[in-house]
Design a protein around this motif. Structure first.
Motif, mmCIF file in Angstrom:
data_model
loop_
_atom_site.group_PDB
_atom_site.id
_atom_site.type_symbol
_atom_site.label_atom_id
_atom_site.label_comp_id
_atom_site.label_asym_id
_atom_site.label_seq_id
_atom_site.Cartn_x
_atom_site.Cartn_y
_atom_site.Cartn_z
ATOM 1 N N LEU A 45 1.163 -1.374 -0.086
ATOM 2 C CA LEU A 45 -0.013 0.314 0.010
ATOM 3 C C LEU A 45 0.762 1.030 0.119
ATOM 4 C CD1 LEU A 45 -2.365 1.171 0.252
ATOM 5 C CD2 LEU A 45 -2.230 0.828 2.610
ATOM 6 N N ALA A 46 1.653 1.626 0.858
ATOM 7 C CA ALA A 46 2.831 2.497 0.645
ATOM 8 C C ALA A 46 3.525 2.413 -0.725
ATOM 9 C CB ALA A 46 3.972 2.135 2.321
ATOM 10 N N ALA A 47 3.932 1.621 -1.173
ATOM 11 C CA ALA A 47 4.694 1.614 -2.557
ATOM 12 C C ALA A 47 3.566 1.809 -3.521
ATOM 13 C CB ALA A 47 5.115 0.427 -2.760
ATOM 14 N N ALA A 48 2.327 1.601 -3.697
ATOM 15 C CA ALA A 48 1.664 1.975 -4.475
ATOM 16 C C ALA A 48 0.981 3.056 -4.797
ATOM 17 C CB ALA A 48 0.517 1.148 -4.414
ATOM 18 N N MET A 49 1.911 4.422 -3.365
ATOM 19 C CA MET A 49 0.852 5.315 -3.187
ATOM 20 C C MET A 49 1.636 6.505 -4.151
ATOM 21 S SD MET A 49 -0.420 6.400 -0.463
ATOM 22 C CE MET A 49 -1.237 5.993 1.258
ATOM 23 N N ASP A 284 -6.669 8.419 8.413
ATOM 24 C CA ASP A 284 -6.753 7.159 7.874
ATOM 25 C C ASP A 284 -7.120 6.417 6.185
ATOM 26 O OD1 ASP A 284 -7.477 4.275 8.606
ATOM 27 O OD2 ASP A 284 -9.527 5.020 8.959
ATOM 28 N N ALA A 285 -6.594 7.286 5.390
ATOM 29 C CA ALA A 285 -5.852 7.531 4.179
ATOM 30 C C ALA A 285 -5.980 5.789 3.550
ATOM 31 C CB ALA A 285 -4.759 7.438 3.262
ATOM 32 N N ALA A 286 -6.280 4.129 5.017
ATOM 33 C CA ALA A 286 -6.152 3.206 3.730
ATOM 34 C C ALA A 286 -7.652 2.609 3.695
ATOM 35 C CB ALA A 286 -5.518 2.191 4.812
ATOM 36 N N SER A 287 -8.164 3.339 4.308
ATOM 37 C CA SER A 287 -10.274 3.514 4.197
ATOM 38 C C SER A 287 -10.408 3.503 2.422
ATOM 39 C CB SER A 287 -10.732 3.632 5.407
ATOM 40 O OG SER A 287 -10.354 3.670 5.978
ATOM 41 N N ASP A 288 -9.650 4.886 1.797
ATOM 42 C CA ASP A 288 -10.196 5.048 0.592
ATOM 43 C C ASP A 288 -9.889 4.634 -0.156
ATOM 44 O OD1 ASP A 288 -11.444 7.019 -1.145
ATOM 45 O OD2 ASP A 288 -10.033 8.126 -1.435
ATOM 46 N N TYR A 289 -8.479 3.251 0.148
ATOM 47 C CA TYR A 289 -7.932 2.485 -0.853
ATOM 48 C C TYR A 289 -8.123 0.944 -1.403
ATOM 49 C CZ TYR A 289 -3.395 5.530 -1.981
ATOM 50 O OH TYR A 289 -3.122 7.175 -2.572
ATOM 51 N N PHE A 290 -8.687 1.251 -0.014
ATOM 52 C CA PHE A 290 -9.589 -0.823 -0.233
ATOM 53 C C PHE A 290 -11.091 -0.726 0.502
ATOM 54 C CE2 PHE A 290 -5.161 -1.234 2.476
ATOM 55 C CZ PHE A 290 -4.367 -2.047 1.849
ATOM 56 N N ASN A 291 -11.596 0.642 -0.102
ATOM 57 C CA ASN A 291 -12.598 0.583 -0.190
ATOM 58 C C ASN A 291 -13.010 0.131 -1.598
ATOM 59 O OD1 ASN A 291 -15.877 1.539 -0.502
ATOM 60 N ND2 ASN A 291 -15.409 2.991 1.305
ATOM 61 N N ASN A 292 -13.578 -1.574 -2.490
ATOM 62 C CA ASN A 292 -13.715 -0.910 -3.322
ATOM 63 C C ASN A 292 -15.356 -0.250 -4.451
ATOM 64 O OD1 ASN A 292 -16.356 -2.432 -2.289
ATOM 65 N ND2 ASN A 292 -15.987 -4.314 -2.279
ATOM 66 N N LEU A 293 -15.495 0.153 -3.308
ATOM 67 C CA LEU A 293 -16.841 1.310 -3.857
ATOM 68 C C LEU A 293 -16.344 2.068 -4.714
ATOM 69 C CD1 LEU A 293 -19.753 0.592 -1.369
ATOM 70 C CD2 LEU A 293 -19.289 -0.678 -3.536
#
Length: 319
Positions: A45-49, A284-293
């Protein structure tokens, strides 16, 4: 210090989310803009930013997964993104209160009196600070958002004393300050030494106008307390924090990242207090990265608002 070229984007991630959320990952449609996160790599996730990320903040880094720790150097060398660990007083205070509640009406109740909190706070703060050097972070974020009514004994004084000692030993590392109300800080001398000051507005501030009024009152109070000369030493480095919708409920708390980005990008100067807004911190940026919607929708839109020329270039490159 001047930030004329572009607005700063700073996502904040919980280290635990990088591991726990992997099973929920859905491949993004726009692979060119944000690379796919691999199911078998919890730190990817960090590298995919995107390259638009200037700094990456990480919370809850005790016993950091070695793969995630390795990504700190990786994103620094490949993207120029620097990573900081968040040293958070509220985390310490909440943990103490939970221990105190659990010990109520037991033989250990006397272990959690207010007088004993500073010693606990000192130990926990030093542990959080040591993680910066332990894992090779580029610096720390000193996070103090507690209101005076929730303070215990000399908690903040102890916390800030530990930070000051760390800073004296690590003057070359980055320092950010994160706060809900600057006049509550006992050590305002940290502010001129902070590269950025992250402002945490309360959840009732949902529009750009709300943020303008809140920042005006907050920073005017700060200027009036410290004086114009001291305020001018750090008035050019304010970053607004905003959150993405909850991954669990989809609810938005406070201003959205799009609203906050528009507020940051608005060149209009406040006529009541002179300060500069230079960037956006995404909680909490991960919530946007992992939200499939959404598949990064909120953060991508915020990037486009902050730096529209860069965003248009990226879109044209991938047509």
């Amino acid at each position: 210090m001047k930030f004329d070229m572009k607005n700063i984007l700073i996502p904040a991630l919980a280290a635990a989310a990088l591991l726990a959320s992997c099973s929920e990952w859905t491949e993004a449609e726009n692979k060119d803009y944000l690379p796919q996160i691999r199911q078998d790599d919890p730190a990817y996730l960090a590298a995919a930013m995107p390259d638009s990320v200037d700094y990456l903040l990480m919370t809850d880094v005790d016993d950091l997964h070695p793969v995630i720790a390795a990504e700190i150097a990786e994103v620094r060398s490949t993207k120029g993104t620097r990573s900081l660990n968040v040293v958070d007083y509220t985390t310490i205070l909440n943990a103490w209160n939970a221990l105190k509640e659990a010990a109520a009406d037991t033989e250990h109740e006397g272990d959690y009196t207010d007088e004993k909190f500073p010693a606990y706070c000192k130990a926990q703060t030093e542990t959080q600070l040591s993680n910066c050097n332990r894992y090779g972070f580029d610096g720390i974020v000193v996070s103090y958002t507690t209101s005076p009514k929730d303070e215990i004994a000399d908690g903040q004084a102890t916390f800030m004393a530990c930070v000051k000692t760390w800073r004296q030993s690590n003057p070359e590392l980055l320092l950010f300050t994160r706060t809900a109300y600057i006049p509550n800080l006992l050590n305002p001398e940290l502010l001129p030494d902070s590269k950025f000051i992250i402002l945490v507005a309360d959840a009732s501030r949902k529009t750009a106008s709300d943020l303008t009024l809140w920042a005006r009152n907050h920073l005017r109070d700060t200027r009036d307390k410290l004086g114009e000369e001291k305020f001018s030493e750090f008035s050019d480095r304010f970053v607004m924090e905003a959150s993405v919708p909850s991954l669990e409920t989809g609810e938005q708390t406070g201003a959205s990242v799009q609203v906050a980005a528009a507020w940051v990008a608005d060149p209009t100067k406040d006529t009541k207090v002179d300060y500069d807004k230079v960037g956006l911190c995404v909680l909490d940026a991960a919530s946007d990265y992992f939200n499939n919607l959404t598949n990064y929708k909120n953060i991508r839109e915020a990037i486009g608002i902050l730096n529209p020329e860069n965003d248009n270039d990226n879109e044209n490159d991938h047509e």
